[in-house]
Design a protein around this motif. Structure first.
Motif, PDB file in Angstrom:
ATOM      1  N   PHE A  26      -5.298 -16.108 -78.381  1.00  0.00           N
ATOM      2  CA  PHE A  26      -4.552 -16.145 -77.147  1.00  0.00           C
ATOM      3  C   PHE A  26      -4.217 -17.572 -76.768  1.00  0.00           C
ATOM      4  O   PHE A  26      -3.147 -17.857 -76.244  1.00  0.00           O
ATOM      5  N   LYS A  27      -5.145 -18.490 -77.049  1.00  0.00           N
ATOM      6  CA  LYS A  27      -4.832 -19.880 -76.723  1.00  0.00           C
ATOM      7  C   LYS A  27      -3.702 -20.369 -77.615  1.00  0.00           C
ATOM      8  O   LYS A  27      -2.808 -21.098 -77.189  1.00  0.00           O
ATOM      9  N   LEU A  28      -3.742 -19.935 -78.892  1.00  0.00           N
ATOM     10  CA  LEU A  28      -2.655 -20.296 -79.802  1.00  0.00           C
ATOM     11  C   LEU A  28      -1.336 -19.732 -79.302  1.00  0.00           C
ATOM     12  O   LEU A  28      -0.293 -20.405 -79.329  1.00  0.00           O
ATOM     13  N   LEU A  29      -1.403 -18.491 -78.795  1.00  0.00           N
ATOM     14  CA  LEU A  29      -0.192 -17.860 -78.286  1.00  0.00           C
ATOM     15  C   LEU A  29       0.354 -18.626 -77.097  1.00  0.00           C
ATOM     16  O   LEU A  29       1.567 -18.769 -76.945  1.00  0.00           O
ATOM     17  N   LEU A  30      -0.552 -19.160 -76.273  1.00  0.00           N
ATOM     18  CA  LEU A  30      -0.107 -19.935 -75.121  1.00  0.00           C
ATOM     19  C   LEU A  30       0.714 -21.125 -75.570  1.00  0.00           C
ATOM     20  O   LEU A  30       1.826 -21.375 -75.073  1.00  0.00           O
ATOM     21  N   LEU A  31       0.190 -21.821 -76.572  1.00  0.00           N
ATOM     22  CA  LEU A  31       0.913 -22.994 -77.048  1.00  0.00           C
ATOM     23  C   LEU A  31       2.262 -22.611 -77.628  1.00  0.00           C
ATOM     24  O   LEU A  31       3.302 -23.199 -77.304  1.00  0.00           O
ATOM     25  N   LEU A  32       2.254 -21.587 -78.495  1.00  0.00           N
ATOM     26  CA  LEU A  32       3.503 -21.231 -79.174  1.00  0.00           C
ATOM     27  C   LEU A  32       4.541 -20.702 -78.203  1.00  0.00           C
ATOM     28  O   LEU A  32       5.725 -21.030 -78.315  1.00  0.00           O
ATOM     29  N   SER A  33       4.098 -19.908 -77.255  1.00  0.00           N
ATOM     30  CA  SER A  33       5.105 -19.364 -76.338  1.00  0.00           C
ATOM     31  C   SER A  33       5.590 -20.427 -75.377  1.00  0.00           C
ATOM     32  O   SER A  33       6.765 -20.437 -74.996  1.00  0.00           O
TER      33      SER A  33
ATOM     34  N   SER B  37      -0.077 -30.782 -70.668  1.00  0.00           N
ATOM     35  CA  SER B  37       1.016 -30.355 -71.542  1.00  0.00           C
ATOM     36  C   SER B  37       1.508 -28.971 -71.153  1.00  0.00           C
ATOM     37  O   SER B  37       2.712 -28.726 -71.121  1.00  0.00           O
ATOM     38  N   ILE B  38       0.590 -28.056 -70.809  1.00  0.00           N
ATOM     39  CA  ILE B  38       1.024 -26.726 -70.388  1.00  0.00           C
ATOM     40  C   ILE B  38       1.822 -26.819 -69.094  1.00  0.00           C
ATOM     41  O   ILE B  38       2.881 -26.208 -68.940  1.00  0.00           O
ATOM     42  N   PHE B  39       1.318 -27.592 -68.190  1.00  0.00           N
ATOM     43  CA  PHE B  39       2.003 -27.792 -66.917  1.00  0.00           C
ATOM     44  C   PHE B  39       3.412 -28.320 -67.143  1.00  0.00           C
ATOM     45  O   PHE B  39       4.381 -27.827 -66.565  1.00  0.00           O
ATOM     46  N   PHE B  40       3.475 -29.316 -68.025  1.00  0.00           N
ATOM     47  CA  PHE B  40       4.767 -29.907 -68.322  1.00  0.00           C
ATOM     48  C   PHE B  40       5.723 -28.880 -68.906  1.00  0.00           C
ATOM     49  O   PHE B  40       6.884 -28.784 -68.504  1.00  0.00           O
ATOM     50  N   LEU B  41       5.202 -28.090 -69.884  1.00  0.00           N
ATOM     51  CA  LEU B  41       6.079 -27.114 -70.527  1.00  0.00           C
ATOM     52  C   LEU B  41       6.631 -26.141 -69.504  1.00  0.00           C
ATOM     53  O   LEU B  41       7.828 -25.851 -69.495  1.00  0.00           O
TER      54      LEU B  41
ATOM     55  N   TYR C  71       6.956 -26.375 -66.121  1.00  0.00           N
ATOM     56  CA  TYR C  71       7.871 -26.873 -65.091  1.00  0.00           C
ATOM     57  C   TYR C  71       9.135 -27.434 -65.687  1.00  0.00           C
ATOM     58  O   TYR C  71      10.228 -27.253 -65.137  1.00  0.00           O
ATOM     59  N   PHE C  72       8.999 -28.105 -66.821  1.00  0.00           N
ATOM     60  CA  PHE C  72      10.200 -28.644 -67.444  1.00  0.00           C
ATOM     61  C   PHE C  72      11.132 -27.518 -67.866  1.00  0.00           C
ATOM     62  O   PHE C  72      12.358 -27.607 -67.725  1.00  0.00           O
ATOM     63  N   SER C  73      10.553 -26.440 -68.373  1.00  0.00           N
ATOM     64  CA  SER C  73      11.403 -25.315 -68.758  1.00  0.00           C
ATOM     65  C   SER C  73      12.065 -24.690 -67.555  1.00  0.00           C
ATOM     66  O   SER C  73      13.194 -24.203 -67.656  1.00  0.00           O
ATOM     67  N   THR C  74      11.373 -24.677 -66.428  1.00  0.00           N
ATOM     68  CA  THR C  74      12.029 -24.160 -65.228  1.00  0.00           C
ATOM     69  C   THR C  74      13.226 -25.023 -64.854  1.00  0.00           C
ATOM     70  O   THR C  74      14.308 -24.507 -64.534  1.00  0.00           O
ATOM     71  N   GLY C  75      13.025 -26.328 -64.978  1.00  0.00           N
ATOM     72  CA  GLY C  75      14.152 -27.213 -64.715  1.00  0.00           C
ATOM     73  C   GLY C  75      15.276 -26.991 -65.694  1.00  0.00           C
ATOM     74  O   GLY C  75      16.460 -26.993 -65.344  1.00  0.00           O
ATOM     75  N   LEU C  76      14.898 -26.768 -66.952  1.00  0.00           N
ATOM     76  CA  LEU C  76      15.923 -26.521 -67.973  1.00  0.00           C
ATOM     77  C   LEU C  76      16.678 -25.237 -67.694  1.00  0.00           C
ATOM     78  O   LEU C  76      17.883 -25.148 -67.975  1.00  0.00           O
TER      79      LEU C  76
END
Lengths: 581, 336
Positions: free
Chosen positions: A248-255, A381-385, A387-392
């Motif tokens: 599941f942690k791997l899935l978090l990173l990949l998704s 890094s998760i936080f960044f992914l 919020y940055f994706s929301t901005g994107l």
């Protein structure tokens, strides 16, 4: 025949709509009284294994079925007008109905075998739908779709064989009790990988943009709300098993990476349907990642609301494509808001719902997800992914709106854009209503108690900040004109990398095919048509023929010679005999 | 029909009885007598004063068979004198077997066989391929030199297979097929005589059908197969019979070959079995080549008249082909 093909649309629309309302009523009843129906039919039970056909009706499956039926009924009604010039409309409608049936099987099954039936059915029917227009691009897209989905099918088959350890295939019963077993580790890893293939996460994400070669109603139904969410639904069902495991942690990173990559790639795309496809991919990444953080009900919530506005977005894209004489490139479009205001209305609302503008459908799910992410303790890094994706998301949505509606019309100088196709409009308005209302409605229905979120002010406003920045960038980037293009030569390689989905589609197509096909071409040329012919096929035959010709020459001789040879033979034997006695 | 000529009927009966004399005699001398009468009665059957090729064939037949008979007589007498009729020497056996081989038309004395058969009608060639083999085979089975016979078998099958590849005349083709099957029959003799009878009966059944079919269609060369206007049923018959001759299951021609292979393996003659199988594959190849040309090629159709092949014996051929097709399966019903 004409009447019949129109009326099959209408009949299936009525039927599916009524089924959707029925499911809605039952769902409310089940949620209110906290009921679950489990119907099972034991087919056979031998030694220690029992094969059972089961149907699980709880609020989650009923709700999902309601949404699936609603969207499919609206899509079929829409395709009555969109596909009206199609010769084999009956074939199309039947394929869509088959698809809905497979999805229904998948949703109501607590049993991994009937999930396989639904899963395989989904893969197969989506292949048939993608290759519906028979040209080369559709064939390639269909092959990519079918084979990527096939990997997931194989993994579920392996899950079936591993679950034979437990005596029945009803995985519902083994989720919490057995989740420390060694066998369950395999089951869980394979389930996660299967869901990743279906929902197009990072290693398998190449098929979703390619599957846009399908007709637009298919994209609206299949690739926005039902097929790609099947993976998410499977993981929601298996969630108890998978909490706190490594996978599941791997899935978090990949998704999370999927979300990020899709958001970036959507900014470089100029094909209308591909932008929407990559937007779907980004939202899928969002759903998967919040699921892998251990909040399955939020993922389910976002799944449902996303289905609504994404289907609406695809339908608007379909109307626009029809208007533009089947041209899908957004550089040719512009100024649509002046000509087709109703479609523009639907498109704008769905775009805003996608970005999470307050109090539309997407806001409730997306904002809640982002606040829960901030509230839990994950790293930067998760936080960044997230919020940055929301901005994107805001970035590419705004860019799309600029290209479509605000800039000038770029196609031809004589045009007729009309909005009055009431069949398509009625379908879109249904979904419009749902995409405005369903967010709050689901929020009040599903969550019996609200989530507790306590955040500092700036973190709460972070969503608005990134959205604003994304919007500004979207505006800026669509203002580029021809004179600023020459600076893009400097970023050519980077643009290629980011826009081609980080070259991962090449890995799953060329990377797997090229060396093997090359090798087998060498084998065929050198061995099959080369040495193997000399040693077994053609060579043998030519040798036989040659010897036969020699034999013939040898045989055509004088009669006296035969007799003479016989006599000589006799003499030899006679002398040997005489000397031996 | 052929046999309505009373002369021919007379000689045919003498031919029949000569074989019976030969195989049922007590002494070697009686065998020789039977062989001579066989020779004498077959010559008039072949010779036809109208046909040059036929009379040449009869002369060649006479010469070769006469030499073989003389040799046989010489060997018998030699054996009687030198060994007082009590023992058998291996060399004597080789000489005796060689003369029998020459009678049959087996390698290495087979050169006359395709030559002569070119001049015979189908009925005569049927007799030459089936009936004339009975006497020499039975005499061979009385005593033979095993090593010698195995070498001869190997040569037979190879020559039969490879020699037939380049032929276009149907009679020569059947002659080479006959040489090949002689190899099979000799290996059956090595095992037991009952096996030989079984193989021989089925083989002559198949050859009978073939010769009958070709006689009725009046075909002597391969190109006649696809030029003429045969109807589909005749082509099917041809197909079945050729495939059966080649030893393809489920037709009846597979049955004797299978039994022989079974017994050869029981007696541990593995290499021989392998050779048999490979060469029968080549035989099958050229049968199929013939059938293929008969089936697939378009035939000439003359516009102004129809070529009508009238055959009175069609029902016999159909019946026999039916046995060819289903014989193996039906024969299993008879043993329960």
């Amino acid at each position: 025949m004409n009447d019949m093909k129109y009326s099959i649309c209408f009949i299936s629309f009525i039927f599916l709509f009524l089924m959707s309302m029925l499911n809605f009523i039952f769902m409310i009843y089940f949620i209110m009284n906290n009921m679950v129906f489990f119907l099972e039919w034991e087919i056979i039970s031998f030694n220690s294994m029992s094969i059972v056909m089961a149907i699980l009706l709880d609020w989650m499956s009923l709700l999902f079925m309601m949404f699936v039926f609603l969207i499919s009924s609206v899509v079929i009604y829409y395709s009555k007008s969109y596909m009206s010039s199609e010769l084999n409309l009956m074939r199309f409608i039947i394929l869509v109905l088959l698809f809905v049936f497979s999805m229904m099987l998948l949703i109501i099954s607590p049993n991994i075998i009937s999930i396989l039936l639904g899963w395989d059915g989904l893969g197969l029917v989506s292949y048939c739908l993608v290759i519906y227009y028979q040209n080369l691009k559709s064939y390639n897209a269909g092959m990519l779709t079918a084979l990527s989905n096939r990997i997931g099918d194989v993994l579920i088959l392996m899950v079936i064989s591993w679950m034979m350890n437990y005596g029945s295939w009803n995985y519902i019963f083994y989720l919490e009790f057995m989740n420390n077993d060694w066998e369950m580790k395999f089951v869980s890893s394979m389930i996660i990988m299967a869901a990743m293939t279906k929902s197009a996460q990072i290693p398998f994400s190449s098929w979703l943009p390619a599957a846009m070669a399908a007709p637009t109603p298919v994209s609206a139904l299949v690739h926005s709300s039902t097929l790609v969410t099947a993976g998410v639904y499977l993981l929601i069902r298996f969630n108890m098993l998978l909490l706190d495991t490594f996978f599941f942690k791997l899935l978090l990173l990949l998704s999370g990476l999927t979300m990020f990559m899709a958001g970036i790639s959507a900014n470089y795309e100029f094909d209308l349907k591909k932008i929407i496809a990559l937007s779907t991919l980004s939202q899928l990444g969002l759903m998967m990642s919040i699921l892998s953080m251990g909040m399955p009900d939020l993922a389910f919530f976002h799944l449902l609301t996303h289905a609504m506005f994404k289907a609406l977005l695809f339908m608007c894209a379909g109307v626009i494509i029809h208007m533009m004489n089947d041209m899908q490139d957004i550089r040719f479009m512009g100024g649509i808001s002046l000509y087709i205001p109703l479609t523009t209305l639907c498109m704008n609302i769905s775009n805003m719902a996608l970005c999470g503008i307050p109090f539309l459908a997407g806001f409730y799910s997306k904002d809640l997800i982002l606040e829960m992410v901030s509230f839990s303790s994950f790293n930067l890094s998760i936080f960044f992914l997230f919020y940055f994706s929301t901005g994107l998301t805001m970035f590419y949505s705004f860019r799309l709106v600029m290209y479509l509606m605000i800039n000038d019309y770029n196609l031809m100088s004589v045009y007729n854009l009309y909005d009055e196709d009431y069949i398509m409009l009625k379908s879109m308005f249904t979904l419009l209503f749902m995409s405005v209302v369903s967010g709050s409605f689901l929020n009040w229905m599903i969550f019996s108690y609200p989530y507790m979120i306590y955040l500092p002010f700036n973190m709460k406003m972070m969503v608005i900040y990134v959205s604003l920045i994304g919007g500004i960038f979207g505006y800026l980037i669509s203002n580029m004109n021809i004179y600023s293009m020459n600076k893009f030569i400097m970023t050519y390689n980077l643009s290629n990398f980011l826009g081609m989905m980080w070259f991962m589609p090449n890995l799953s197509t060329y990377g797997l095919n090229y060396y093997f096909l090359n090798f087998s071409q060498n084998l065929v040329k050198n061995i099959d048509l080369g040495w193997s012919e000399i040693y077994s096929g053609f060579g043998m035959m030519s040798i036989m023929k040659k010897y036969s010709v020699y034999y013939n020459i040898y045989q055509m001789n004088n009669f006296k010679i035969y007799l003479f040879s016989f006599v000589v033979w006799m003499m030899i034997i006679l002398f040997m005999m005489l000397f031996n006695i | 029909m052929y046999m309505l000529n009373s002369n021919k009927m007379f000689f045919f009966f003498i031919l029949f009885f000569s074989t019976l004399i030969s195989i049922s005699s007590n002494t070697w001398f009686g065998c020789w007598i039977g062989l001579e009468i066989n020779l004498l009665s077959f010559i008039p059957l072949i010779s036809n004063s109208n046909n040059l090729l036929a009379s040449e064939a009869s002369l060649k037949y006479f010469l070769t068979q006469a030499i073989a008979s003389i040799n046989f007589l010489f060997t018998i007498l030699m054996k009687m004198i030198m060994m007082k009729n009590f023992e058998m020497n291996n060399f004597i056996l080789i000489m005796m077997n060689s003369s029998m081989l020459m009678k049959m038309g087996s390698t290495p004395f087979h050169f006359w066989f395709p030559n002569i058969i070119e001049g015979l009608t189908w009925f005569n060639s049927l007799i030459l391929m089936t009936w004339q083999k009975i006497t020499p085979m039975i005499l061979l089975s009385y005593c033979f030199n095993k090593n010698f016979i195995i070498i001869i078998i190997i040569f037979n099958i190879i020559i039969g297979a490879i020699g037939g590849l380049n032929q276009t005349s149907l009679r020569k083709l059947m002659a080479f097929s006959s040489i090949n099957n002689l190899g099979w029959m000799m290996s059956a003799i090595m095992i037991s005589q009952t096996l030989w009878i079984f193989y021989f009966l089925l083989y002559s059944f198949m050859i009978t059908i073939m010769c009958f079919l070709f006689h009725i269609l009046n075909m002597y060369f391969i190109n006649q197969l696809f030029i003429n206007n045969m109807n589909f049923l005749i082509k099917i018959n041809l197909l079945i019979n050729f495939l059966s001759l080649g030893g393809l299951p489920p037709f009846i021609g597979f049955f004797p070959k299978w039994i022989i292979i079974n017994f050869l393996i029981n007696n541990k003659m593995y290499l021989l079995t392998l050779l048999f199988m490979m060469m029968s594959l080549i035989m099958l190849f050229y049968y199929i080549r013939i059938i293929y040309s008969a089936f697939m090629f378009n035939y000439l159709k003359m516009k102004w008249f129809k070529i009508f092949i009238k055959n009175n014996f069609f029902i016999i051929i159909n019946f026999f082909s039916f046995i060819s097709m289903t014989g193996m399966i039906l024969s299993t019903f008879f043993f329960f």
